[in-house]
Design a protein around this motif. Structure first.
Motif, PDB file in Angstrom:
ATOM      1  N   MET A  34       0.838  -1.200   0.000  1.00 47.38           N
ATOM      2  CA  MET A  34       0.000   0.000   0.000  1.00 47.38           C
ATOM      3  C   MET A  34       0.874   1.252   0.000  1.00 47.38           C
ATOM      4  N   LYS A  35       0.442   2.246  -0.736  1.00 51.24           N
ATOM      5  CA  LYS A  35       1.216   3.482  -0.843  1.00 51.24           C
ATOM      6  C   LYS A  35       1.077   4.328   0.424  1.00 51.24           C
ATOM      7  N   CYS A  36       2.197   4.904   0.827  1.00 51.78           N
ATOM      8  CA  CYS A  36       2.192   5.823   1.969  1.00 51.78           C
ATOM      9  C   CYS A  36       2.252   7.252   1.416  1.00 51.78           C
ATOM     10  N   ILE A  37       1.108   7.827   1.176  1.00 55.40           N
ATOM     11  CA  ILE A  37       1.018   9.175   0.614  1.00 55.40           C
ATOM     12  C   ILE A  37       1.157  10.190   1.734  1.00 55.40           C
ATOM     13  N   ASN A  38       1.950  11.214   1.486  1.00 57.76           N
ATOM     14  CA  ASN A  38       2.125  12.263   2.481  1.00 57.76           C
ATOM     15  C   ASN A  38       0.979  13.276   2.337  1.00 57.76           C
ATOM     16  N   PHE A  39      -0.069  13.069   3.119  1.00 61.56           N
ATOM     17  CA  PHE A  39      -1.242  13.938   3.039  1.00 61.56           C
ATOM     18  C   PHE A  39      -0.925  15.339   3.558  1.00 61.56           C
ATOM     19  N   ASP A  40       0.018  15.452   4.480  1.00 62.60           N
ATOM     20  CA  ASP A  40       0.400  16.778   4.982  1.00 62.60           C
ATOM     21  C   ASP A  40       0.988  17.617   3.852  1.00 62.60           C
ATOM     22  N   GLU A  41       1.845  17.008   3.051  1.00 66.02           N
ATOM     23  CA  GLU A  41       2.429  17.736   1.914  1.00 66.02           C
ATOM     24  C   GLU A  41       1.361  18.103   0.900  1.00 66.02           C
ATOM     25  N   ARG A  42       0.444  17.176   0.652  1.00 66.18           N
ATOM     26  CA  ARG A  42      -0.636  17.445  -0.313  1.00 66.18           C
ATOM     27  C   ARG A  42      -1.520  18.598   0.177  1.00 66.18           C
ATOM     28  N   PHE A  43      -1.785  18.622   1.483  1.00 64.18           N
ATOM     29  CA  PHE A  43      -2.595  19.714   2.022  1.00 64.18           C
ATOM     30  C   PHE A  43      -1.837  21.031   1.956  1.00 64.18           C
ATOM     31  N   ASP A  76      -9.956  -4.010   6.328  1.00 63.52           N
ATOM     32  CA  ASP A  76      -9.205  -5.118   6.909  1.00 63.52           C
ATOM     33  C   ASP A  76      -8.295  -4.587   8.017  1.00 63.52           C
ATOM     34  N   ALA A  77      -8.471  -5.103   9.218  1.00 65.92           N
ATOM     35  CA  ALA A  77      -7.742  -4.579  10.384  1.00 65.92           C
ATOM     36  C   ALA A  77      -6.232  -4.721  10.216  1.00 65.92           C
ATOM     37  N   LYS A  78      -5.794  -5.874   9.727  1.00 61.54           N
ATOM     38  CA  LYS A  78      -4.357  -6.086   9.560  1.00 61.54           C
ATOM     39  C   LYS A  78      -3.779  -5.089   8.563  1.00 61.54           C
ATOM     40  N   ASP A  79      -4.476  -4.898   7.442  1.00 63.48           N
ATOM     41  CA  ASP A  79      -3.994  -3.968   6.424  1.00 63.48           C
ATOM     42  C   ASP A  79      -3.893  -2.551   6.980  1.00 63.48           C
ATOM     43  N   LEU A  80      -4.917  -2.125   7.703  1.00 57.49           N
ATOM     44  CA  LEU A  80      -4.942  -0.752   8.216  1.00 57.49           C
ATOM     45  C   LEU A  80      -3.830  -0.512   9.246  1.00 57.49           C
ATOM     46  N   VAL A  81      -3.670  -1.438  10.178  1.00 54.81           N
ATOM     47  CA  VAL A  81      -2.649  -1.256  11.216  1.00 54.81           C
ATOM     48  C   VAL A  81      -1.250  -1.390  10.616  1.00 54.81           C
ATOM     49  N   ASP A  82      -1.066  -2.344   9.726  1.00 55.75           N
ATOM     50  CA  ASP A  82       0.242  -2.490   9.062  1.00 55.75           C
ATOM     51  C   ASP A  82       0.567  -1.252   8.236  1.00 55.75           C
ATOM     52  N   TRP A  83      -0.447  -0.654   7.667  1.00 55.18           N
ATOM     53  CA  TRP A  83      -0.281   0.577   6.889  1.00 55.18           C
ATOM     54  C   TRP A  83       0.243   1.696   7.793  1.00 55.18           C
ATOM     55  N   MET A  84      -0.357   1.798   8.986  1.00 56.66           N
ATOM     56  CA  MET A  84       0.102   2.797   9.954  1.00 56.66           C
ATOM     57  C   MET A  84       1.574   2.584  10.294  1.00 56.66           C
ATOM     58  N   VAL A  85       1.965   1.325  10.479  1.00 61.12           N
ATOM     59  CA  VAL A  85       3.360   0.998  10.793  1.00 61.12           C
ATOM     60  C   VAL A  85       4.272   1.405   9.643  1.00 61.12           C
ATOM     61  N   GLN A  86       3.835   1.154   8.417  1.00 66.51           N
ATOM     62  CA  GLN A  86       4.644   1.516   7.244  1.00 66.51           C
ATOM     63  C   GLN A  86       4.881   3.020   7.181  1.00 66.51           C
ATOM     64  N   TYR A  87       3.862   3.795   7.506  1.00 64.71           N
ATOM     65  CA  TYR A  87       4.036   5.250   7.547  1.00 64.71           C
ATOM     66  C   TYR A  87       5.152   5.621   8.527  1.00 64.71           C
ATOM     67  N   CYS A  88       5.127   5.004   9.701  1.00 61.27           N
ATOM     68  CA  CYS A  88       6.141   5.303  10.710  1.00 61.27           C
ATOM     69  C   CYS A  88       7.522   4.842  10.261  1.00 61.27           C
ATOM     70  N   GLN A  89       7.584   3.680   9.624  1.00 62.61           N
ATOM     71  CA  GLN A  89       8.863   3.175   9.135  1.00 62.61           C
ATOM     72  C   GLN A  89       9.473   4.101   8.089  1.00 62.61           C
ATOM     73  N   LYS A  90       8.623   4.716   7.286  1.00 58.90           N
ATOM     74  CA  LYS A  90       9.088   5.603   6.220  1.00 58.90           C
ATOM     75  C   LYS A  90       9.203   7.054   6.678  1.00 58.90           C
ATOM     76  N   ASP A  91       8.923   7.284   7.961  1.00 62.04           N
ATOM     77  CA  ASP A  91       9.015   8.622   8.538  1.00 62.04           C
ATOM     78  C   ASP A  91       8.122   9.622   7.808  1.00 62.04           C
ATOM     79  N   ILE A  92       6.921   9.170   7.471  1.00 60.23           N
ATOM     80  CA  ILE A  92       5.896  10.014   6.857  1.00 60.23           C
ATOM     81  C   ILE A  92       4.775  10.173   7.879  1.00 60.23           C
TER      82      ILE A  92
END
Length: 241
Positions: free
Chosen positions: A1-10, A64-80
């Motif tokens: 899943m893509k980790c889009i920087n919504f802060d930058e987009r805003f 999907d709970a796993k997808d959503l929580v793993d997505w959150m982790v990916q954001y943190c891993q990528k420092d986004i």
């Protein structure tokens, strides 16, 4: 899943919006005061970079709970920055995400950034979850005096109130000194337990440089047996407050 920087987009959306509407405001402060409305407009406007989906609705497509929580982790891993909309969707999915967040917190591998753990604790607290209470208590038992993760968990135990009271009492004597101090900070709100009172007295007498803190715990406990101890300390010429 893509980790889009919504802060930058805003930020890009806001810069463009301000340029187009700058004539409508007399001062920059007036424009800044209007930012909440601009943010709402950003959330509700279909975006090409989301294939026509609005930012506000983007994460609602995923349940999907796993997808959503793993997505959150990916954001943190990528420092986004983790998008608010993703965290709102995790809360909206509810119980399945609670369980997945608890699984994340039990994972002690280095693959999970501390930011992800801190975010998970905050999400569970916002959801009013008591699922992690035993894990949070376990973290207090052998903690360091300075431990941001354990402190965050302690805030959640405080919010859980009586739901977490009995297991905290049962584990109080198993904790190291830093853990006992941490648990006392919560347990002082529940008078009437002898081991809590005795701990507060012991720490008050043992830590003359932090008497104000432990005196406040004794005050909360309201046990009149503490009066002679407090009066003696107040009369001590070395008492600094």
């Amino acid at each position: 899943m893509k980790c889009i920087n919504f802060d930058e987009r805003f930020a890009d959306f806001t810069a463009k919006w301000m340029k187009e509407h700058r004539g409508e405001y007399k001062t920059y402060d007036e424009m800044e005061d209007d930012l909440p409305r601009v943010y709402t407009e950003f959330l509700n406007m279909p975006a090409k970079w989301l294939d026509g989906v609005t930012p506000g609705a983007y994460f609602t497509q995923f349940e999907d709970a796993k997808d959503l929580v793993d997505w959150m982790v990916q954001y943190c891993q990528k420092d986004i920055p983790v998008p608010d909309m993703l965290m709102e969707q995790i809360q909206a999915v509810g119980r399945p995400c609670e369980k997945r967040l608890l699984t994340l917190l039990r994972d002690e591998s280095d693959a999970i950034p501390e930011e992800a753990r801190m975010t998970a604790i905050g999400l569970l607290r916002d959801m009013g979850s008591t699922l992690p209470k035993m894990l949070y208590i376990q973290w207090q038992l052998n903690r360091e005096m300075k431990d941001d993760l354990a402190d965050n968990a302690l805030d959640s135990l405080r919010d859980m109130g009586k739901e977490a009271l009995q297991p905290m009492l049962e584990n109080l004597n198993k904790a190291n000194e830093a853990g006992q101090e941490a648990l006392l900070d919560v347990l002082a709100n529940f008078p009437g337990h002898e081991n809590v009172y005795q701990l507060a007295v012991r720490l008050f007498e043992k830590n003359p440089n932090r008497r104000a803190l432990f005196a406040s715990y004794l005050a909360k406990l309201g046990d009149p047996r503490a009066l002679p101890i407090l009066i003696a300390a107040a009369n001590d010429e070395n008492c600094r407050y």
